[in-house]
Structure formats: structure tokens, C-alpha cells
Write a protein that holds these residues in place. Structure first.
Motif, PDB file in Angstrom:
ATOM      1  N   UNK A 186       0.809  -1.229   0.000  1.00  0.00           N
ATOM      2  CA  UNK A 186       0.000   0.000   0.000  1.00  0.00           C
ATOM      3  C   UNK A 186       0.837   1.272   0.000  1.00  0.00           C
ATOM      4  N   UNK A 187       2.008   1.238   0.674  1.00  0.00           N
ATOM      5  CA  UNK A 187       2.744   2.488   0.907  1.00  0.00           C
ATOM      6  C   UNK A 187       4.145   2.554   0.312  1.00  0.00           C
ATOM      7  N   UNK A 188       4.774   1.408   0.091  1.00  0.00           N
ATOM      8  CA  UNK A 188       6.170   1.440  -0.342  1.00  0.00           C
ATOM      9  C   UNK A 188       6.305   1.576  -1.856  1.00  0.00           C
ATOM     10  N   UNK A 189       5.370   0.981  -2.585  1.00  0.00           N
ATOM     11  CA  UNK A 189       5.521   0.854  -4.035  1.00  0.00           C
ATOM     12  C   UNK A 189       5.123   2.144  -4.752  1.00  0.00           C
ATOM     13  N   UNK A 190       6.025   2.631  -5.604  1.00  0.00           N
ATOM     14  CA  UNK A 190       5.748   3.796  -6.439  1.00  0.00           C
ATOM     15  C   UNK A 190       5.286   3.389  -7.835  1.00  0.00           C
ATOM     16  N   UNK A 191       5.880   2.313  -8.349  1.00  0.00           N
ATOM     17  CA  UNK A 191       5.555   1.878  -9.712  1.00  0.00           C
ATOM     18  C   UNK A 191       5.981   0.426  -9.901  1.00  0.00           C
ATOM     19  N   UNK A 192       5.206  -0.304 -10.702  1.00  0.00           N
ATOM     20  CA  UNK A 192       5.579  -1.669 -11.084  1.00  0.00           C
ATOM     21  C   UNK A 192       5.727  -1.710 -12.597  1.00  0.00           C
ATOM     22  N   UNK A 193       6.924  -2.048 -13.045  1.00  0.00           N
ATOM     23  CA  UNK A 193       7.276  -2.005 -14.468  1.00  0.00           C
ATOM     24  C   UNK A 193       7.389  -3.435 -14.998  1.00  0.00           C
TER      25      UNK A 193
END
Length: 196
Positions: free
Chosen positions: A145-152
Motif C-alpha cells: 500500500x505504501x512502499x511501491x511507487x511503480x511496477x514495471x
């Protein structure tokens, strides 16, 4: 002599870690920049900043249920929080006063840390050891919920590098690899994780 170091592709705000999944987990994650079921929120998930280590583990996205390679950009402060909470998966005598102390800490840890041999483009083992970080079920929702900025989606690039590698075009393949370099950490994290 230990050669443990964190090497990663990072910028001022984020660090990229890698995971391999099947399409049922990967495709929604890529679309929404978050994981959702059937991703498991009830067990530890391991994140790795070494692309080549994951390539060895997933056989370049050819292993069953590891056909998609995800580059997950997480906030650096969250990565460093995880490192600071981490307990090694073995009782290193240079770090822990006794096996009993380590066992107590390990059993209560929300983050597990493991060092594995880094890999070459050809799959050979290097003397340097690369970090794996296990995020436990007690932290996994916060991670999502809080750590991820983007998943490529790194799968197309992975397939391209794999084909060049199969053709023996290692120089061309190497140019396409993520640009990993030493990741700086505090002295306290160096000491607690045995970075040397």
C-alpha cells in the motif's frame, strides 16, 4: 573474506527490486501498480535488487509461474526501513553474540535478510554476494500500500536479453542490463547486515 554489498538500480527517490510471477499475479500488478489476489498476503515475499540473480532464479522468465519479470520501484526510505529491521537468515558470529540471541531475534523479525552469490550474464557465480530481502506477512500490506511507487513490466526486455545471450551476443546483451551500482547505507545497517 566476505564480499557482501548492495548493488541496485536507484535514483534519488526510489530503488528497483525484482520479482517473478505468473500472469495472474503480474498483469494486474503492472496495471494497478499494486499487488492483489492471487498474490499471497499471508506469507513472506522476497525482493531482490539484483536483476541477474533473479534471472538465474527464474531461468530468464522460463520457469513455470515465473514467466513475468517485474521491476518494482519502492521508496528508498522504505527500503532502508526494511534493511534496518532485517535479521540475517543465519547466525553470523561477527554480528550476533550467540545462536540463542539470533534465534530469538529471527523468530520475531518482520524482515529476513539473505546473502547469495551474485551472478554473471552467463549465469556463473561471483565472489560478491547479493542481498535478498524477505518482507513478512506482518509488513506485506504496508509494502503493497505504501512502499511501491511503480511496477514495471521487465518481461519484454528480459526476453530480448535472453535471445541475445542465446546467440552469444554478450556485449549487446550487457548494454541492455539495468544499471546497478553500489547502494549507500548507514554504518549501523552495514554492521547489522554484515556489509563488507
Amino acid at each position: 573474506m566476505k564480499h557482501q554489498e548492495i548493488r541496485a538500480d536507484y535514483d534519488n527517490k526510489t530503488i528497483t527490486v525484482y520479482q517473478a510471477y505468473n500472469k495472474n499475479i503480474a498483469l494486474p500488478a503492472i496495471k494497478n501498480n499494486r499487488f492483489e489476489k492471487p498474490f499471497s498476503f499471508n506469507r513472506m515475499t522476497w525482493i531482490k535488487p539484483s536483476y541477474l540473480w533473479l534471472m538465474e532464479r527464474s531461468n530468464w522468465a522460463n520457469k513455470s509461474n515465473q514467466e513475468y519479470i517485474l521491476g518494482i520501484k519502492i521508496k528508498r526510505e522504505c527500503w532502508e526501513k526494511a534493511l534496518a529491521m532485517g535479521i540475517l537468515t543465519h547466525p553470523d558470529k561477527d554480528i550476533y553474540s550467540s545462536g540463542i540471541d539470533w534465534e530469538k531475534m529471527f523468530d520475531q523479525a518482520k524482515v529476513h535478510i539473505q546473502w547469495d552469490p551474485e551472478r554473471t550474464l552467463k549465469g556463473g557465480k561471483l565472489q560478491e554476494r547479493s542481498i535478498q530481502v524477505g518482507i513478512s506477512r506482518f509488513l506485506i500490506e504496508e509494502y503493497n500500500d505504501n512502499w511501491i511507487e511503480e511496477i514495471v513490466d521487465m518481461t519484454p526486455l528480459t526476453k530480448k536479453i535472453y535471445q541475445l545471450r542465446k546467440q552469444g551476443k554478450y556485449t549487446e546483451a550487457k548494454r541492455l542490463l539495468p544499471k546497478e551500482r553500489i547502494y549507500p547505507v548507514s554504518k549501523s545497517i552495514e554492521t547489522s547486515l554484515g556489509i563488507k
